[in-house]
Motif scaffolding. Structure first.
Motif, PDB file in Angstrom:
ATOM      1  N   TYR A   1      58.016   3.482  44.958  1.00 40.27           N
ATOM      2  CA  TYR A   1      59.686   3.674  45.298  1.00 40.27           C
ATOM      3  C   TYR A   1      60.311   3.255  44.391  1.00 40.27           C
ATOM      4  N   ARG A   2      60.142   2.250  43.378  1.00 36.79           N
ATOM      5  CA  ARG A   2      60.752   1.633  42.319  1.00 36.79           C
ATOM      6  C   ARG A   2      60.876   2.683  41.374  1.00 36.79           C
ATOM      7  N   TYR A   3      60.213   3.769  41.220  1.00 34.93           N
ATOM      8  CA  TYR A   3      60.093   4.533  40.133  1.00 34.93           C
ATOM      9  C   TYR A   3      61.229   5.292  40.244  1.00 34.93           C
ATOM     10  N   GLN A   4      61.688   6.044  41.371  1.00 37.14           N
ATOM     11  CA  GLN A   4      62.926   6.793  41.423  1.00 37.14           C
ATOM     12  C   GLN A   4      64.226   5.972  41.153  1.00 37.14           C
ATOM     13  N   CYS A   5      64.196   4.755  41.669  1.00 37.15           N
ATOM     14  CA  CYS A   5      65.301   3.711  41.389  1.00 37.15           C
ATOM     15  C   CYS A   5      65.527   3.878  39.798  1.00 37.15           C
ATOM     16  N   LEU A   6      64.347   3.545  39.168  1.00 34.96           N
ATOM     17  CA  LEU A   6      64.818   3.519  37.658  1.00 34.96           C
ATOM     18  C   LEU A   6      64.819   4.724  36.982  1.00 34.96           C
ATOM     19  N   VAL A   7      64.372   5.754  37.427  1.00 33.34           N
ATOM     20  CA  VAL A   7      64.570   6.975  37.011  1.00 33.34           C
ATOM     21  C   VAL A   7      66.267   7.273  37.158  1.00 33.34           C
ATOM     22  N   THR A   8      66.815   6.907  38.091  1.00 34.86           N
ATOM     23  CA  THR A   8      68.351   7.001  38.360  1.00 34.86           C
ATOM     24  C   THR A   8      68.882   6.257  37.555  1.00 34.86           C
ATOM     25  N   LYS A   9      68.339   5.239  36.917  1.00 35.09           N
ATOM     26  CA  LYS A   9      69.044   4.294  36.292  1.00 35.09           C
ATOM     27  C   LYS A   9      68.889   4.732  34.701  1.00 35.09           C
ATOM     28  N   TYR A  10      67.867   5.154  34.258  1.00 35.62           N
ATOM     29  CA  TYR A  10      67.597   5.288  32.956  1.00 35.62           C
ATOM     30  C   TYR A  10      67.507   6.984  32.232  1.00 35.62           C
ATOM     31  N   GLY A  11      66.975   7.521  33.686  1.00 35.01           N
ATOM     32  CA  GLY A  11      66.551   8.921  33.545  1.00 35.01           C
ATOM     33  C   GLY A  11      65.037   9.139  33.239  1.00 35.01           C
ATOM     34  N   LYS A  12      64.595  10.379  33.201  1.00 37.63           N
ATOM     35  CA  LYS A  12      63.020  10.655  33.063  1.00 37.63           C
ATOM     36  C   LYS A  12      62.790  10.406  31.543  1.00 37.63           C
ATOM     37  N   LEU A  13      62.100   9.433  31.096  1.00 37.43           N
ATOM     38  CA  LEU A  13      61.752   9.057  29.693  1.00 37.43           C
ATOM     39  C   LEU A  13      60.399   9.397  29.580  1.00 37.43           C
ATOM     40  N   GLU A  14      60.288  10.064  28.156  1.00 35.08           N
ATOM     41  CA  GLU A  14      59.009  10.786  27.715  1.00 35.08           C
ATOM     42  C   GLU A  14      58.180   9.510  27.220  1.00 35.08           C
ATOM     43  N   PRO A  15      56.900   9.776  27.067  1.00 36.69           N
ATOM     44  CA  PRO A  15      56.035   8.606  26.474  1.00 36.69           C
ATOM     45  C   PRO A  15      56.235   8.342  25.051  1.00 36.69           C
ATOM     46  N   LEU A  16      56.280   7.149  24.496  1.00 41.85           N
ATOM     47  CA  LEU A  16      56.572   6.691  23.102  1.00 41.85           C
ATOM     48  C   LEU A  16      55.405   7.360  22.299  1.00 41.85           C
ATOM     49  N   ALA A  17      56.071   7.718  20.916  1.00 34.57           N
ATOM     50  CA  ALA A  17      54.820   8.493  20.090  1.00 34.57           C
ATOM     51  C   ALA A  17      54.036   7.198  19.631  1.00 34.57           C
ATOM     52  N   GLU A  18      52.697   7.546  19.392  1.00 39.08           N
ATOM     53  CA  GLU A  18      51.852   6.390  19.101  1.00 39.08           C
ATOM     54  C   GLU A  18      51.918   6.459  17.673  1.00 39.08           C
ATOM     55  N   ILE A  19      52.132   5.242  16.939  1.00 33.99           N
ATOM     56  CA  ILE A  19      52.332   5.204  15.521  1.00 33.99           C
ATOM     57  C   ILE A  19      51.148   4.026  15.155  1.00 33.99           C
ATOM     58  N   ASP A  20      50.383   4.443  14.135  1.00 35.76           N
ATOM     59  CA  ASP A  20      49.331   3.492  13.873  1.00 35.76           C
ATOM     60  C   ASP A  20      49.887   2.530  12.617  1.00 35.76           C
ATOM     61  N   LEU A  21      50.040   1.350  13.034  1.00 35.61           N
ATOM     62  CA  LEU A  21      50.582   0.404  12.203  1.00 35.61           C
ATOM     63  C   LEU A  21      49.549  -0.608  11.270  1.00 35.61           C
ATOM     64  N   ARG A  22      48.253  -0.094  11.423  1.00 35.08           N
ATOM     65  CA  ARG A  22      47.288  -0.647  10.809  1.00 35.08           C
ATOM     66  C   ARG A  22      47.439  -0.628   9.109  1.00 35.08           C
ATOM     67  N   PRO A  23      47.071  -1.508   8.516  1.00 30.17           N
ATOM     68  CA  PRO A  23      47.123  -1.189   6.994  1.00 30.17           C
ATOM     69  C   PRO A  23      46.224  -0.179   6.532  1.00 30.17           C
ATOM     70  N   ARG A  24      46.575   0.429   5.575  1.00 32.06           N
ATOM     71  CA  ARG A  24      45.437   1.536   4.937  1.00 32.06           C
ATOM     72  C   ARG A  24      44.477   0.992   4.165  1.00 32.06           C
ATOM     73  N   CYS A  25      43.458   1.384   4.159  1.00 29.62           N
ATOM     74  CA  CYS A  25      42.140   1.083   3.418  1.00 29.62           C
ATOM     75  C   CYS A  25      41.943   1.683   2.154  1.00 29.62           C
ATOM     76  N   HIS A  26      42.393   3.011   2.438  1.00 25.08           N
ATOM     77  CA  HIS A  26      42.027   4.031   0.821  1.00 25.08           C
ATOM     78  C   HIS A  26      43.186   4.950   0.556  1.00 25.08           C
ATOM     79  N   ALA A  27      43.204   5.149  -0.252  1.00 20.07           N
ATOM     80  CA  ALA A  27      44.336   6.050  -0.995  1.00 20.07           C
ATOM     81  C   ALA A  27      43.482   7.018  -1.890  1.00 20.07           C
ATOM     82  N   GLN A  28      44.104   8.548  -1.993  1.00 22.89           N
ATOM     83  CA  GLN A  28      43.604   9.733  -2.659  1.00 22.89           C
ATOM     84  C   GLN A  28      44.524   9.569  -3.741  1.00 22.89           C
ATOM     85  N   VAL A  29      44.293   9.415  -5.252  1.00 20.12           N
ATOM     86  CA  VAL A  29      45.276   9.133  -6.206  1.00 20.12           C
ATOM     87  C   VAL A  29      44.785  10.088  -7.166  1.00 20.12           C
TER      88      VAL A  29
END
Length: 436
Positions: free
Chosen positions: A328-356
């Motif tokens: 039930y709470r889902y519809q209440c919050l969609v009314t408040k914020y709109g239907k939000l898309e999933p957040l993009a997944e960003i890999d924040l792990r430090p890089r281990c290699h580089a091609q130079v």
């Protein structure tokens, strides 16, 4: 050998209240000292003729007499004479098993506010109404682990017009007796570690204590909250805080029903089966989103920013659920914020290699390098690429994006780690032979 005509030894019959305080708070064992909470010299106004009591004791207003083997009151005139100023009394872990003896103690302490009778053997011990009257001035009563009957509890609450706090933990209650007489002054009820599994038993508590502010019901394995919306809105009209730690709740509908308590603002709900499959972050976010009026969850304040993040998370968490499975709470919050898309997944792990690109004179070669190694280790890796010894090469790092503005950066420190240069794919390493 003990002679039957003589007084029985103390370890069988127990000791009196007056025996214990006369020993513990005698001038020899409890010297008078100034300062808050210290002993107060008490000279009793009444002493029984021939009393063996000393004529003065250093009694504080808070008496702690737990585990002293007390089973009887002793001389009531002495109790009245010495304890007129006492406000708090801890008699836990003694041998008191007669309400009449307890009432003799309590009735002669006119300013008693707090009484702890925990872990005294009171199971099956009847309390007569005339003895219950002795507790009328007590505002805080602790009966943990006494197995005192619920009927006795009701009799006490009827005779205690100022009772504000009641502790009934570890008493093996599986049911609650309904009462036709309410206790309108009670604000706090601790009834943890019992066996109250059916909400029908909890339902009886509401009318019994209509002013209840805090209900602590942890470790009761309560299976569900089964009442209708109308009943729940009227059941606990003043409840501000509820603790259902380690209950047996398995459905989100039970959490939603907590919103029907009109003044609820603090909830404690850990260790329930419903939340076992979620991560810690998911648990807290989903709970906050389900409880819009709650300002404290599991002892931590819910800030405005945390609530907004939790409510947005709630929408995204349920975005792929079928329509019939959405809470039930889902519809209440969609009314408040709109239907939000999933957040993009960003890999924040430090890089281990580089091609130079490695440049050395007219030679260019693409090389994969580890970014966790040092400049000295990179030189060793490049020996076969540029056909130079490590002692005969200088390295320069060229950032492909900023090289026009700053030029090459010499990699002069042999122990510096490569990741500190922020090297990325496509950057260049310039190798210059040292001149002799």
């Amino acid at each position: 050998m003990w002679d039957g005509a003589m007084e029985p030894p103390e370890d069988e019959e127990g000791r009196t209240f007056m025996q214990v305080i006369s020993e513990k708070y005698s001038p020899e064992n409890f010297p008078y000292r100034r300062g808050p909470g210290m002993g107060v010299v008490v000279v009793p106004t009444v002493i029984s003729q021939g009393s063996p009591m000393k004529d003065r004791l250093n009694l504080p207003s808070v008496l702690v007499l737990n585990g002293c083997g007390i089973s009887r009151a002793g001389d009531q005139a002495e109790i009245a004479g010495f304890c007129a100023h006492v406000m708090e009394l801890d008699l836990s872990h003694n041998k008191l098993q007669d309400w009449h003896e307890i009432s003799k103690i309590v009735s002669n302490i006119p300013n008693l506010d707090f009484l702890n009778l925990s872990s005294n053997p009171l199971s099956g011990v009847a309390l007569e109404p005339r003895h219950a009257e002795a507790f009328s001035r007590v505002r805080r009563l602790v009966l943990n682990n006494t197995q005192v009957s619920w009927d006795t509890v009701l009799l006490l609450t009827r005779e205690m017009p100022e009772l504000e706090e009641l502790f009934l933990c570890l008493n093996e209650y599986s049911s609650v007796s309904a009462s036709s007489v309410a206790c309108p002054t009670l604000r706090l009820l601790h009834i943890t570690d019992n066996s109250l599994q059916d909400w029908a038993e909890v339902r009886k508590i509401g009318p019994m204590f209509p002013s209840l502010d805090t209900l602590v019901m942890a470790n009761n394995n309560l299976a569900s909250i089964q009442d209708s919306e109308d009943i729940l809105q009227r059941l606990f009209p003043n409840l501000r805080s509820i603790n259902l730690h380690n209950s047996g709740l398995t459905q989100w509908q039970d959490i939603e029903k907590l919103n029907l308590f009109p003044k609820l603002e603090e909830v404690r709900l850990q260790g329930i089966p419903l939340l076992q499959t979620y991560t810690n972050t998911e648990r807290r976010s989903l709970m906050i989103a389900q409880l819009p009026s709650v300002s404290s969850l599991n002892g931590s304040k819910v800030t405005d920013s945390e609530r907004e993040d939790a409510e947005r998370f709630f929408i995204r968490y349920h975005v792929d659920y079928p329509e019939e499975a959405l809470p039930y709470r889902y519809q209440c919050l969609v009314t408040k914020y709109g239907k939000l898309e999933p957040l993009a997944e960003i890999d924040l792990r430090p890089r281990c290699h580089a091609q130079v690109e490695v440049h050395c004179e007219d030679k260019v070669e693409e090389v994969s390098i580890r970014l966790d190694q040092t400049v000295a280790e990179l030189k060793k890796q490049l020996r076969t690429v540029v056909q130079l010894s490590t002692n005969n090469m200088r390295l320069y790092y060229i950032d492909k994006d900023v090289c026009c503005g700053f030029g090459p950066e010499e990699m002069k420190y042999s122990t510096r780690a490569l990741h500190s240069y922020s090297i990325r794919d496509g950057d260049e390493i310039l190798v210059v032979p040292k001149t002799k």
